[in-house]
Design a protein around this motif. Structure first.
Motif, PDB file in Angstrom:
ATOM      1  N   MET A 112       0.584  -0.953   0.095  1.00  0.00           N
ATOM      2  CA  MET A 112      -0.012  -0.074   0.021  1.00  0.00           C
ATOM      3  C   MET A 112       0.838   1.277   0.152  1.00  0.00           C
ATOM      4  O   MET A 112       2.177   1.134  -0.020  1.00  0.00           O
ATOM      5  N   ASP A 113       0.310   2.524   0.072  1.00  0.00           N
ATOM      6  CA  ASP A 113       0.973   3.804  -0.129  1.00  0.00           C
ATOM      7  C   ASP A 113       1.757   4.435   0.909  1.00  0.00           C
ATOM      8  O   ASP A 113       2.657   4.946   0.905  1.00  0.00           O
ATOM      9  N   TYR A 114       0.849   4.260   2.164  1.00  0.00           N
ATOM     10  CA  TYR A 114       1.501   4.998   3.234  1.00  0.00           C
ATOM     11  C   TYR A 114       1.554   3.942   4.393  1.00  0.00           C
ATOM     12  O   TYR A 114       0.628   3.154   4.464  1.00  0.00           O
ATOM     13  N   TRP A 115       2.439   4.161   5.255  1.00  0.00           N
ATOM     14  CA  TRP A 115       2.946   3.433   6.153  1.00  0.00           C
ATOM     15  C   TRP A 115       3.067   3.890   7.475  1.00  0.00           C
ATOM     16  O   TRP A 115       3.291   4.899   7.754  1.00  0.00           O
ATOM     17  N   GLY A 116       2.531   3.144   8.602  1.00  0.00           N
ATOM     18  CA  GLY A 116       2.667   3.424  10.010  1.00  0.00           C
ATOM     19  C   GLY A 116       4.216   2.919  10.223  1.00  0.00           C
ATOM     20  O   GLY A 116       4.981   2.271   9.737  1.00  0.00           O
TER      21      GLY A 116
END
Length: 125
Positions: A112-116
């Protein structure tokens, strides 16, 4: 700035339960799919679960089906991963991630595009 913050990890005995939370900000949370991935020491990252924007369509890896449940509360910009009947092999750093949709290719959740930054789940015997 897009931010995803995981919480809820910790040490738990095998057979126990934990609930992870992923709080999102800086993007249109309601329109985004949120996924959970995990990476155990020495292993490749694995897509665990994903929930699409409407909250109805979900994905689970075979390894967690029947034990994990993903849900979302768009009023709180938060996605939850309820993990029951935890096994030693569930030990990993768990990351939440955001994208327009949950993309599943050959049964596997696509990146996916954004990560924690992740939260550690440690299952002990």
């Amino acid at each position: 700035e897009v931010q995803l913050v995981e919480s809820g990890g910790g040490l738990v005995r095998a057979g126990g339960s934990l609930r992870l939370s992923c709080a999102g900000s800086g993007f249109t949370f309601d329109d985004s799919a949120i996924g959970w991935f995990r990476q155990a020491p020495g292993k490749e990252r694995e897509g665990v679960s994903c929930i699409r924007s409407g909250g109805v369509s979900t994905y689970y890896a075979d390894s967690v089906k029947g034990r994990f449940t993903i849900s979302r509360d768009n009023t709180k910009n938060t996605v939850y991963l309820q993990m029951n009947s935890l096994k030693l092999e569930d030990t990993a750093v768990y990351y939440c991630a955001a994208a327009l949709s949950c993309v599943v290719v050959h049964g596997n959740l696509w990146d996916m595009d954004y990560w924690g930054k992740g939260t550690l789940v440690n299952v002990s015997s």
